[in-house]
Design a protein around this motif. Structure first.
Motif, PDB file in Angstrom:
ATOM      1  N   VAL A 101       0.990  -1.052  -0.037  1.00 27.39           N
ATOM      2  CA  VAL A 101       0.106   0.188  -0.087  1.00 27.39           C
ATOM      3  C   VAL A 101       1.015   1.407  -0.067  1.00 27.39           C
ATOM      4  O   VAL A 101       0.593   2.390  -0.693  1.00 27.39           O
ATOM      5  CB  VAL A 101      -0.909   0.082   1.044  1.00 27.39           C
ATOM      6  N   CYS A 102       1.833   1.315   0.920  1.00 24.39           N
ATOM      7  CA  CYS A 102       2.722   2.586   0.910  1.00 24.39           C
ATOM      8  C   CYS A 102       3.848   2.781   0.012  1.00 24.39           C
ATOM      9  O   CYS A 102       4.503   3.596   0.065  1.00 24.39           O
ATOM     10  CB  CYS A 102       2.964   2.880   2.319  1.00 24.39           C
TER      11      CYS A 102
ATOM     12  N   GLN B 206      -9.013   9.672   6.719  1.00 28.78           N
ATOM     13  CA  GLN B 206      -8.042   8.989   6.319  1.00 28.78           C
ATOM     14  C   GLN B 206      -7.492   7.817   6.935  1.00 28.78           C
ATOM     15  O   GLN B 206      -6.952   7.014   6.214  1.00 28.78           O
ATOM     16  CB  GLN B 206      -6.949  10.195   6.252  1.00 28.78           C
TER      17      GLN B 206
ATOM     18  N   SER C 248      -9.705   4.944   5.755  1.00 24.52           N
ATOM     19  CA  SER C 248      -9.529   4.649   4.727  1.00 24.52           C
ATOM     20  C   SER C 248      -8.056   3.888   4.337  1.00 24.52           C
ATOM     21  O   SER C 248      -7.953   2.910   3.611  1.00 24.52           O
ATOM     22  CB  SER C 248      -9.448   5.854   3.596  1.00 24.52           C
ATOM     23  N   MET C 249      -7.041   4.304   5.202  1.00 24.36           N
ATOM     24  CA  MET C 249      -5.641   3.532   5.008  1.00 24.36           C
ATOM     25  C   MET C 249      -6.010   2.172   5.621  1.00 24.36           C
ATOM     26  O   MET C 249      -5.438   1.180   5.156  1.00 24.36           O
ATOM     27  CB  MET C 249      -4.507   4.375   5.933  1.00 24.36           C
TER      28      MET C 249
ATOM     29  N   ARG D 247      -7.445   0.021   3.248  1.00 28.48           N
ATOM     30  CA  ARG D 247      -6.743  -0.434   2.152  1.00 28.48           C
ATOM     31  C   ARG D 247      -5.499  -1.662   2.575  1.00 28.48           C
ATOM     32  O   ARG D 247      -5.013  -2.379   1.873  1.00 28.48           O
ATOM     33  CB  ARG D 247      -5.851   0.905   1.423  1.00 28.48           C
TER      34      ARG D 247
ATOM     35  N   GLU E  84      -7.408  -4.821   3.056  1.00 30.65           N
ATOM     36  CA  GLU E  84      -7.677  -5.453   1.557  1.00 30.65           C
ATOM     37  C   GLU E  84      -6.161  -6.023   0.924  1.00 30.65           C
ATOM     38  O   GLU E  84      -6.152  -7.301   0.466  1.00 30.65           O
ATOM     39  CB  GLU E  84      -8.044  -4.396   0.551  1.00 30.65           C
ATOM     40  N   ALA E  85      -5.117  -5.561   1.248  1.00 26.64           N
ATOM     41  CA  ALA E  85      -3.808  -6.114   0.899  1.00 26.64           C
ATOM     42  C   ALA E  85      -3.521  -7.357   1.801  1.00 26.64           C
ATOM     43  O   ALA E  85      -2.904  -8.125   1.090  1.00 26.64           O
ATOM     44  CB  ALA E  85      -2.723  -4.883   0.911  1.00 26.64           C
TER      45      ALA E  85
END
Length: 171
Positions: free
Chosen positions: A96-97, A150, A153-154, A157, A160-161
């Protein structure tokens, strides 16, 4: 999207970590004083966003049971499962990052923040060398002012990963 840094009240943080309840146990019990955005959990472990991140997507991983010593409180099997969980969460953070480097470390003390927990910190690309490593991790250098939307949301994400990798099973 850039996130602003804000200073931290280190004195209040130290007081809370040394005299308050265990922050991991309080979070897991649902205490409104210890909210965190959960990334992923299985039967034995939980991953959640750091409330005072110094880098984007900073995640803490902890056993759900109150354990204080990474070496002597975990048998080989429990240690191996915890480290596999840490690795899978770290791989999700990397996906993600897209960091230049991922730092993994465990802090805490019998005097404060005693519940065993690992930090997963993704160093963003392009950070000048003098601002990397310890500098990037120290709350004394400010923390990211991350609005709750945020953070949610992070966490989504990252979750999901983790799920996309298919190694960890929810529980």
């Amino acid at each position: 999207m850039p996130v602003d840094r804000e200073s931290t009240d280190l004195e209040a943080y130290v007081k809370r970590s040394r005299s308050g309840p265990c922050f991991v146990c309080a979070f897991l019990a649902g205490s409104p004083d210890y909210p965190h955005a959960t990334v992923f959990e299985d039967v034995d472990h939980v991953a959640f966003l750091d409330r005072w991140p110094t880098v984007p997507g900073k995640v803490l991983v902890a056993p759900k049971v109150h354990v204080e010593h990474v070496v002597r409180d975990l048998n080989e099997e429990a240690y191996s499962r915890l480290m596999l969980f840490v690795r899978e969460i770290a791989l999700a953070v990397e996906a993600v990052c897209e960091p230049e480097r991922t730092y993994l470390y465990s802090l805490g003390s019998q005097q404060g923040n005693a519940h065993l927990h690992w930090h997963i910190a993704a160093l963003p690309p392009g950070v000048p060398y003098p601002q990397q490593q310890f500098h990037a991790l120290m709350t004394e250098n400010g923390v990211l002012a991350l609005p709750s939307d945020q953070a949610v949301s992070m966490a989504a994400r990252l979750r999901e990963a983790v799920i996309a990798r298919g190694v960890l099973k929810e529980g």
